[in-house]
Structure formats: structure tokens, C-alpha cells
Design an enzyme around this catalytic site. Structure first.
Site: not given
Length: 346
Positions: A23, A27, A36, A72, A155
Site C-alpha cells: 500500500r 491514503r 481520489r 484491487d 469476499y
């Protein structure tokens, strides 16, 4: 050009320890947050130009020794027939969790899944790989990636980030359905990573993040055979393969024999112990990413203690035990990267 990251993956000597962080595009970066603010998460994942922009930014900003494709592990699920969305984060900010409106619950649901054709279904990912390679100009190698079958299944079956109860129950109540699901997800992983490599990815990481949910017997029946097939597929391409999971250090020996060149370990095991227990592979890891949220000097000292414990033998890549967390100070990330790069055995 010879890259120290690729050399370390192959347990070859390097001039300095390679470092990258999972990552590393995310963010915590002002540059990522600026992107974003303009686009949604899936929109970003489907724009080759933006994929290249956010993938390359950490190389320019921090000097990492490898870039990793921004995408992703679930990006292919719509092509398989699942209705995937990403919810907004708390109070509409940040990246929320994935939601699947039509989760996989029955054998009929599994049979209805279609194995994607990346050139047709995921062209933006492959175009993104090519755009990244152009932007990097071979300064550092590019890592492609896919999700492991169990993690993606968690998921798909649960309908999002909602635990593992339904999937694990499927293993015991309907093992044939579970195997059929893992078979399709394995084929999906293989075709994706093969096409990423054909487009220019120079290494491949398999994110089997939630494998620690399974015990040894279930790993041997429902996970290891499929993971070994993915490793063999990557091996045929000639690029190094990296296996990532968390909570699996008690299974390190069998994991190290699955056929991957590198095994990434989390913070739950001393790095020197990991290297002793898995001598046949390179080891990647294993700073706890939470340390990056604390005092900068503490993070640097702990990073260097890991580097020292890893020892002189070739085949070590510095990384985190999991991804960089939102709110991590960029100056701490840069300080850790610089400290690892400056480390030299006396």
C-alpha cells in the site's frame, strides 16, 4: 538493467537492501488523496493513466526499490458475473469496503461464474501495466499481483468485508462446492497474472491475506494445492513470485515449499527465525505498519533491528507485515526507507 529487488527475490547478492512497502500508493499520501478527491476508487482502478500516476508517485516521493501495480484483488469479479461496488468510507471520506450484491452461496452460483479474459474484460489493467512501465523508464521493476483463491472467495461468499463464517461453513458442509469455487478463482488468478506479466510486470505477488483463518488440515485440502498451481504458472513465465499472507507463521515450512521464490511474513515472527525455518526461499517483511504511526525514531530503530536480525545472507527484502495505514506520516515512511538504504554491515 539489473535491479536489486529482482536480485534479492532470486537470493542473489545486492549492493544495498531493497525496500518497498505494501500500500505504498494510498491514503497516507497527499498526492493520492488529491486524485481520489476527483474520482471514485473503481474509476481510478479502470483508468490506465491514473493507475500509472498513482503507482509511480511513491517511487518519486520515497525512493522505493520496486513499484506495485495499483489495482484491487477484486477488480475482476464483475467480469465473473458479480455486482461489485465500493462503499464510501466513514462520513463519505476515504475508500470504504467492497460490497457484492449477488454473493456466491450455492453450487449454481459457482457454476454461473465466468473465468475472465483479461484482454477483453480487464484491458485497463493491462494498459495500466504498460503505462507504468513507460513512466518508470526502468528505474525500478514493476510488481503485478492477484488475490489468492481463499481471500477472494471470502469476499465473494460473504458479500464483502464481513468475516469468514459463510465461506468456512461451505468448506465443511459443501466441500465440493468450495473446491469448484476455488478452482474457478485459481483459473481467474492464473490468467490475470499471466497477462499482467505479458504486458510488462517483472514480478508477481499473490495476496492470500486471510489465509490465517484456516487450520493446517483445511490449508492442505482447500488452499495449498491451488496456491501451488498459481506458483507453477508464474514460474513458467520466468519472473519471480512472492507469496503474501498474514497469521500463518505456524505454517511457514509448508508455505515455503509451495513453489514461490519469496515468502512475505508478518510481524508475528522474528525475521531471523523466519529465515531459519524457510531457508529455500527469499524472505520479505516484516515491520508492523502501526509502528509508522508512532515516533519516527522508534520506527527507524525497529526497522534497523529487523535488518540486522535478517543477517547478511542474500535473499532478504525489507517490507511491512501488512500495508501502510491511513494517517501514516510521509516523513516517517521516508526516514525508514532512507535508513534501510543507508544500512551497511560493519
Amino acid at each position: 538493467m539489473s535491479h536489486r529487488f529482482l536480485a534479492a527475490c532470486r537470493k542473489q547478492p545486492v549492493d544495498r537492501l531493497p525496500v518497498w512497502m505494501m500500500r505504498q500508493a494510498g491514503r497516507y499520501q497527499p498526492s493520492y488523496r488529491a486524485v481520489r478527491e476527483k474520482v471514485g476508487f473503481l474509476e481510478l482502478c479502470r483508468s490506465p493513466e491514473l493507475i500509472a500516476q498513482v503507482t509511480v508517485a511513491p517511487i518519486d516521493e520515497f525512493g522505493f526499490d520496486a513499484a506495485i501495480l495499483f489495482s484491487d484483488i477484486l477488480v475482476h469479479l464483475p467480469a465473473m458475473g458479480l455486482d461489485l461496488t465500493f462503499e464510501k468510507g466513514e462520513k463519505g471520506k476515504g475508500d470504504g469496503g467492497p460490497k457484492i450484491a449477488n454473493p456466491v452461496r450455492t453450487r449454481a452460483d459457482v457454476d454461473a461464474l465466468r473465468v475472465p479474459e483479461p484482454k477483453k474484460d480487464l484491458p485497463y489493467v493491462l494498459d495500466g501495466v504498460r503505462a507504468i512501465r513507460t513512466a518508470l523508464q526502468d528505474r525500478v521493476p514493476l510488481i503485478g499481483f492477484v488475490g489468492g483463491p481463499f481471500t477472494v472467495a471470502s469476499y465473494a461468499v460473504e458479500g464483502g468485508s464481513q468475516g469468514f463464517t459463510r465461506l468456512k461453513t461451505m468448506l465443511y458442509a459443501e466441500p465440493r462446492t468450495a473446491h469448484a469455487l476455488f478452482e474457478k478463482l485459481t483459473r481467474a488468478a492464473i490468467v490475470q497474472i499471466e497477462e499482467q506479466i505479458a504486458a510488462g510486470a517483472q514480478a508477481a505477488q499473490i495476496f492470500e491475506s486471510w489465509l490465517g483463518e484456516l487450520d493446517r488440515a483445511d490449508l492442505e485440502e482447500f488452499a495449498f494445492p491451488y496456491l501451488a498451481r498459481i506458483a507453477e504458472a508464474v514460474k513458467r513465465t520466468g519472473v519471480p513470485s512472492i507469496f503474501f499472507s498474514t497469521g500463518t507463521t505456524s505454517h511457514l515450512e509448508p508455505i515455503s515449499k509451495l513453489g514461490y521464490d519469496v515468502v512475505s511474513v508478518d510481524w508475528r515472527i522474528p525475521i531471523d527465525e523466519a529465515r531459519r525455518r524457510a531457508p529455500g526461499v527469499a524472505i520479505q517483511g516484516n515491520l508492523d505498519s502501526t509502528l509508522l504511526l508512532g515516533p519516527k525514531q522508534v520506527a527507524v530503530e525497529r526497522a534497523l533491528s529487523i535488518v540486522r536480525a535478517a543477517g547478511r545472507e542474500p535473499g532478504y527484502i525489507f517490507n511491512l507485515g501488512h500495508g501502510i495505514q491511513p494517517g501514516t506520516p510521509t516523513e516517517t515512511v521516508k526516514a525508514v526507507v532512507d535508513a534501510v538504504h543507508a544500512f551497511a554491515w560493519k
